[in-house]
Design an enzyme around this catalytic site. Sequence first.
Site, short mmCIF file in Angstrom:
data_model
loop_
_atom_site.label_atom_id
_atom_site.label_comp_id
_atom_site.label_asym_id
_atom_site.label_seq_id
_atom_site.Cartn_x
_atom_site.Cartn_y
_atom_site.Cartn_z
N HIS A 142 -7.48 20.59 12.08
CA HIS A 142 -8.17 21.40 11.58
C HIS A 142 -9.16 22.87 13.12
O HIS A 142 -8.91 24.04 12.80
CB HIS A 142 -9.81 21.29 12.21
CG HIS A 142 -9.99 20.96 11.08
ND1 HIS A 142 -11.10 19.79 10.62
CD2 HIS A 142 -8.65 20.24 9.86
CE1 HIS A 142 -11.31 18.85 9.73
NE2 HIS A 142 -10.13 18.39 9.04
N TYR A 144 -8.82 12.48 13.41
CA TYR A 144 -7.62 12.61 12.62
C TYR A 144 -6.55 12.32 13.56
O TYR A 144 -5.49 10.86 12.89
CB TYR A 144 -7.67 14.06 12.51
CG TYR A 144 -8.02 14.60 11.53
CD1 TYR A 144 -7.65 14.58 10.56
CD2 TYR A 144 -9.59 15.14 11.44
CE1 TYR A 144 -8.75 15.15 9.26
CE2 TYR A 144 -10.03 16.07 10.93
CZ TYR A 144 -9.88 15.68 9.68
OH TYR A 144 -11.24 16.01 8.27
N ARG A 189 -16.63 15.69 14.88
CA ARG A 189 -17.81 15.79 13.71
C ARG A 189 -18.44 13.97 13.66
O ARG A 189 -19.64 14.31 13.76
CB ARG A 189 -18.47 16.81 12.34
CG ARG A 189 -16.51 16.15 11.68
CD ARG A 189 -17.25 16.52 10.38
NE ARG A 189 -16.40 16.25 8.98
CZ ARG A 189 -15.46 15.86 9.13
NH1 ARG A 189 -13.98 16.56 9.92
NH2 ARG A 189 -14.90 15.51 7.69
#
Length: 725
Positions: A258, A267, A318
């Site tokens: 991101h 990820y 997050r």
Amino acid sequence: MSGRPDNRGVHRPTRRSLLRLGGVTAAGALGALVPATAARTPDDTFVRLRRRWREVTAGPGYDPAVEPYRTWLARLGRTAARLRDTMAPARTSLWPDEPFPSFAATPRRLRTMAHAYALEGTGLAGDPALAAAVAAGVDHYRRHVYAAGADPAGNWWHWQIGVPKALLDAAVLAGLPEPPGAALCDAVDHFVPEGRLGGYDGTSTAANRVDLCVVMLLRAMLGSDHGKAALAASALAPVFRLVGDGDGFYRDGSFVQHTYVPYQGGYGVTLLSGLAALLAVLRGSPWEVSGRTVYDMVERSFAPFVLDGACMDLVRGRGIGRKAFGDHDKGREIAAAVLLLGESAPAAERARWHALVKGWAARDTYRPMMEHPDPAFHARLAAVVRDDGVPAAPEPVGHRLLPMSARAVHRRPGWCAALSMASSRIGHYEHGNGENLRGWHTGSGMLYWWAEGHGDHYSDAFWPTVDPYRLPGTTVSTLRLPDGAGAAWGDTCPPGRWVGGATDGTYATVGQHLNGLESTMEAFKSWFFLDDAVLCLGAGITARDGVAVETIVDNRRTGAPLTTGDGWAHLEGHGGYVVRGPLRTTRERRTGGGVTRDYVTLWLDHGVDPRSAGYAYLLLPGTSLEKTRRRAAEPGFARVLANTARLQAVHVPSLGITAANFWNAGSAGGLSASAPCAVLARGGALTVSDPRRDLDELAVTWAGTTYEVPRPGAREGASTTIDLA
């Protein structure tokens, strides 16, 4: 696998089970569901690929009749039978309790049923009725939700990765017959066209690219498509290249997704797991892939952030608040990926990784890895744990600084600290999809630390209950922020470029030019990572928000007694603090997410709209009360040479260290620099870095001698060591 394998209790597959795993039965290449009228000559290449996919799913040989496999597999079988029996295809659902689109739950249930079909010990292995139910369910979902030509409304990820990955996995494991299999292939081709794996940009990078390649390979396996298999392999090439910005792996070990978020524990796990599976399945095929870069990154990028089996939250984006002990779950996922990747790696790497994972498993007593009900992972891990030829690697000692992701990890015997910063290239925090809406200050110099026995400190409901304005180590404006302040997906980068430091691999000086999130607050923060302490300095703390600014010395999730003295404090069972200036403390019980936890907070109040305020304190992890008192009475332990918005420097005589963060050119304690930089002098070596990464030349003077450092910023803020001898 290194050493001599322990074959006790190893299940040797029958010819029948091998045939089923290979997808070769009397009915044809795609398994028992292919009717005789659809039988065709199998493509041996894809027979082998499907067999390898199922072997990766099942794990290495184990006896499904022995514990714990017997219990886990029987439970899987019961779940699959219940799902099969409650399936009620309707126009708006496949199960009544999951109305369409049900992007996650319905495909996941179908995959669960397919796993029960593929794994022996479930009581449903090779059951034609279960396979038929999977086929009917996949085709029903495909017709009503995932149909070629449907409007891909909502999150792109569901249409291109989540849904096709689960449906194709189920189809390959259960052996989808030709007509619905071809229709599913058509639908996947519509939503994931080959062009999706063309340019390496947008949402087709790093972990997302690996997931798309997994989807493409599963699609190739289902349709015996050589072209798509070749594309799945070749499209991985950009993932293995080191990057200088954006998503991917960096030379210093950083991993970013991101664009702005360090993400090994999110990820990154997905990427590592996907690559491990792809390399294992493609090994020996016409599309075999070399994993050299990712082999290197196991120890450079992932291992530094795994502590006693848990993945540190500062690289989990997050996902930190999703559930309790999520850090341990991610640590287990990294361990599982490393063991699977080891099956494709050279022997030397495999041996080191086995020792690494064995050590993690031995020390994770909060969520024991061997208790996780995943037969494939358990079988791989059990083989390593039982192998007396594999040592359990201890926690390493040393410092790892990753300037490209604004992260640092410091390990010493008995304790560990980790630092999370924000910079002009790394966001303060990431929020998105309604998650992590109050993670505002996690990049404001949050200093995590663990002493012995603290492996669950940030795991057990820390994030839903901690005061988000008082995260340990941070300097923050107390200006109230709305949930989800700042742009989503990590696009919350402050302007400060001087973020990083210098390390000789044992000790370090690290600094952050901090600009508050949606605030006028500015500060210059330094951390000097030492042998039994972290010396923390702050200077130039300025704000115009009309509210107080605070530096949080610590905020521990505990109800332990706090003892304070003249210039020091000690938290029983945790550690000590030596603080210059008036230390404020509070004890409170906080509730969030349906749970309540106790906290002890220590902070420094810089007042409303401070002008060039500062601080200095020592953090002593795991230190006793008596040692804390002695250190407070020992002013010569560490001398602060400078603490201003131009320069922060210290001298530690017992370690022979002089270290400085030069925010501008300057000098202190016999150390000077011609431009902004970080310098660590110890023994016969001088370690220098350019955290801003823009200097063409630098002159550093130490003990009367000037050293020229050519292009110190050329290697992404890395440290350069000068041998003074």
